[in-house]
Scaffold this motif. Sequence first.
Motif, PDB file in Angstrom:
ATOM      1  N   ILE A 156     -31.887 -89.212 -11.959  1.00 40.83           N
ATOM      2  CA  ILE A 156     -32.344 -89.648 -10.645  1.00 40.83           C
ATOM      3  C   ILE A 156     -31.216 -90.316  -9.860  1.00 40.83           C
ATOM      4  N   GLY A 157     -30.203 -90.836 -10.570  1.00 36.84           N
ATOM      5  CA  GLY A 157     -29.133 -91.568  -9.902  1.00 36.84           C
ATOM      6  C   GLY A 157     -27.833 -90.809  -9.775  1.00 36.84           C
ATOM      7  N   TYR A 158     -27.864 -89.465  -9.829  1.00 36.18           N
ATOM      8  CA  TYR A 158     -26.589 -88.730  -9.836  1.00 36.18           C
ATOM      9  C   TYR A 158     -25.823 -88.883  -8.525  1.00 36.18           C
ATOM     10  N   LYS A 159     -26.509 -88.959  -7.386  1.00 40.29           N
ATOM     11  CA  LYS A 159     -25.799 -89.162  -6.115  1.00 40.29           C
ATOM     12  C   LYS A 159     -25.185 -90.556  -6.070  1.00 40.29           C
ATOM     13  N   PHE A 160     -25.930 -91.533  -6.568  1.00 42.09           N
ATOM     14  CA  PHE A 160     -25.433 -92.906  -6.678  1.00 42.09           C
ATOM     15  C   PHE A 160     -24.155 -92.906  -7.509  1.00 42.09           C
ATOM     16  N   ALA A 161     -24.169 -92.210  -8.661  1.00 42.11           N
ATOM     17  CA  ALA A 161     -23.023 -92.185  -9.567  1.00 42.11           C
ATOM     18  C   ALA A 161     -21.809 -91.537  -8.920  1.00 42.11           C
ATOM     19  N   LEU A 162     -22.002 -90.421  -8.219  1.00 45.32           N
ATOM     20  CA  LEU A 162     -20.874 -89.738  -7.575  1.00 45.32           C
ATOM     21  C   LEU A 162     -20.254 -90.602  -6.481  1.00 45.32           C
ATOM     22  N   MET A 163     -21.095 -91.267  -5.680  1.00 44.35           N
ATOM     23  CA  MET A 163     -20.577 -92.145  -4.632  1.00 44.35           C
ATOM     24  C   MET A 163     -19.814 -93.320  -5.240  1.00 44.35           C
ATOM     25  N   GLU A 164     -20.346 -93.846  -6.324  1.00 43.11           N
ATOM     26  CA  GLU A 164     -19.715 -94.964  -7.028  1.00 43.11           C
ATOM     27  C   GLU A 164     -18.341 -94.549  -7.565  1.00 43.11           C
ATOM     28  N   MET A 165     -18.284 -93.364  -8.212  1.00 45.46           N
ATOM     29  CA  MET A 165     -17.012 -92.896  -8.773  1.00 45.46           C
ATOM     30  C   MET A 165     -15.996 -92.588  -7.685  1.00 45.46           C
ATOM     31  N   LYS A 166     -16.447 -91.970  -6.597  1.00 41.33           N
ATOM     32  CA  LYS A 166     -15.528 -91.681  -5.492  1.00 41.33           C
ATOM     33  C   LYS A 166     -14.916 -92.975  -4.958  1.00 41.33           C
ATOM     34  N   THR A 167     -15.745 -93.994  -4.804  1.00 47.72           N
ATOM     35  CA  THR A 167     -15.253 -95.273  -4.273  1.00 47.72           C
ATOM     36  C   THR A 167     -14.207 -95.883  -5.206  1.00 47.72           C
ATOM     37  N   MET A 168     -14.500 -95.894  -6.498  1.00 47.56           N
ATOM     38  CA  MET A 168     -13.591 -96.514  -7.464  1.00 47.56           C
ATOM     39  C   MET A 168     -12.280 -95.732  -7.583  1.00 47.56           C
ATOM     40  N   VAL A 169     -12.377 -94.422  -7.790  1.00 48.38           N
ATOM     41  CA  VAL A 169     -11.185 -93.613  -8.021  1.00 48.38           C
ATOM     42  C   VAL A 169     -10.316 -93.562  -6.767  1.00 48.38           C
ATOM     43  N   SER A 170     -10.927 -93.416  -5.603  1.00 50.33           N
ATOM     44  CA  SER A 170     -10.142 -93.376  -4.364  1.00 50.33           C
ATOM     45  C   SER A 170      -9.436 -94.707  -4.126  1.00 50.33           C
ATOM     46  N   ALA A 171     -10.078 -95.823  -4.480  1.00 52.38           N
ATOM     47  CA  ALA A 171      -9.449 -97.135  -4.302  1.00 52.38           C
ATOM     48  C   ALA A 171      -8.182 -97.244  -5.149  1.00 52.38           C
ATOM     49  N   VAL A 172      -8.245 -96.769  -6.390  1.00 51.51           N
ATOM     50  CA  VAL A 172      -7.070 -96.817  -7.271  1.00 51.51           C
ATOM     51  C   VAL A 172      -5.955 -95.932  -6.722  1.00 51.51           C
ATOM     52  N   LEU A 173      -6.305 -94.712  -6.314  1.00 54.97           N
ATOM     53  CA  LEU A 173      -5.277 -93.763  -5.868  1.00 54.97           C
ATOM     54  C   LEU A 173      -4.648 -94.163  -4.535  1.00 54.97           C
ATOM     55  N   ARG A 174      -5.359 -94.907  -3.724  1.00 50.63           N
ATOM     56  CA  ARG A 174      -4.784 -95.359  -2.455  1.00 50.63           C
ATOM     57  C   ARG A 174      -3.721 -96.436  -2.692  1.00 50.63           C
ATOM     58  N   GLN A 175      -3.781 -97.105  -3.833  1.00 55.70           N
ATOM     59  CA  GLN A 175      -2.844 -98.195  -4.106  1.00 55.70           C
ATOM     60  C   GLN A 175      -1.808 -97.836  -5.166  1.00 55.70           C
ATOM     61  N   TYR A 176      -2.174 -96.966  -6.113  1.00 57.66           N
ATOM     62  CA  TYR A 176      -1.274 -96.675  -7.234  1.00 57.66           C
ATOM     63  C   TYR A 176      -1.074 -95.172  -7.450  1.00 57.66           C
TER      64      TYR A 176
END
Length: 504
Positions: A446-466
């Motif tokens: 039921i939370g797969y969209k939640f999970a994808l948005m969460e992962m996109k936010t986390m991974v993109s934050a790391v890649l924007r800085q490192y």
Amino acid sequence: MAEGNWDAWSCIMLLVVAALLWLMLNWMKAVRLALKLPGPPAIPLIGNALLITDHTKLQELGRTSYQEYGKLMRVWMTVFPLFLVQAPEDVQAILGSQKHTEKISLYRLLHNFLGEGLITSSGKEWQTHRKLIQPSFHISILEEFIATFSDCAQNFLEKLRPTGPEGVNITSFVNECVLDILHESVLGISVKQKIEGLSSKDSPFRKGEVLMQYRVTRPWLLFSWVYRLTNLAKREMQQKNNLTGFTRRVLEERRRKNQRDAEVTRTEDSEKKPRKCLLDYLITIGEKNPSFTDKDIINEVCTFMLAGQDSVGAAAAFALFLLAKHQDVQEQVVEELDSIFQGSNRAPTRLDLNAMRYLEQCLKEALRLYPSVPLVARRLGEDVNTGKHTLPAGCEILISPFAIHRLPHIYPDPETFDPSRFSPENIKSRHPYAFIPFSAGPRNCIGYKFALMEMKTMVSAVLRQYRLLPVTGKDEVTITYRITLRSKGGIWVQLHPRTPRQHA
């Protein structure tokens, strides 16, 4: 009177005998089919139960089971046969049907860990709760959580430091970020907040322990009356009491807070709305539907908190690891992020997350190689024809995303990381049930969209800085698991600060 009692007891005994005969008949049908099918060698009485502790053999089986045994194979759990279904069309016939939504008996071993929520419940209770909760995961509501995702991702970045060639085990940082997100988005407790003595730092959800595997490899502990006599059972029950007690206190405090906020809004006509969490939506469901009790709310919250930890944390960490190993892919993701943010350090919006199309392809390819939940299971509600064989109603089915995602006739060179597999044109040409990291059909996550948005936010934050690089000697992973996949010894990457790009 005595004659009436005798008649009643006779009816009860007849019903019990009829039920036992029905169960025995279903077992015999399943056994007859199992004896016709290929499968891994089994030990008398124990069956294949010990496989669950041999992660190397399990990986080999996941990679080669289709080639060795075909699209349908059997495994034995003591004297009970289970059937591994591997052809996407057969998987669709099972997962895509409302007639096969019941979980197998082994899921009851998770009740003390996950609670009796959407993952482990079955029948009418599951159907009712799913229907009530589903609207809370509409994209318009999920959008409200993006600010939480972004705040926790920023807090995650503040804990990271540039590394040398020795790198850093990023697993614990990712897991802590996921837990921070869950505490705020599900329970309404932020990292910097303490509510009536309830702090996310002291939360029992940070200390979960799963004993299912231990019980499965010791068949006598599958009998609940035996298991209840052990110290393990007492420890597990104490854990459950800690989780439910903490959640109940949060629930009560959240109700009081919502009432205070409503009074402030009425008296001050405030335009600023406080952040809502999933618990708020469950409270509202309970107010409108008295059958959805506080016990139900607590069960569902425990399920979301526990199921969302390892699954998202492992998926995000594996994605970062794969991007570190494939510099060309990482560069394409960074170019996409650069085109979205244009050098700005602002937090992402929903439109930004939607625009991260290539990053989404990378996340899905990471989930193909390392699906967070490598095995799902169902009990059949009616016979299912698979071509040569018919799976009888009542038998228990295993479906392995790990194995299906490696079918070579669907995914050529399946061990290669290739995000182009998830380009729009390639998705269209592939069977929809050949990619099932979130399960599929009416009982999908039921939370797969939640999970994808969460992962996109986390991974993109790391890649924007490192910029991520692999660590020599730690550039391969050894898979292990309890319920979800993980990497033995963690996931290691090098972190090098990115040089800001110039923009017109």
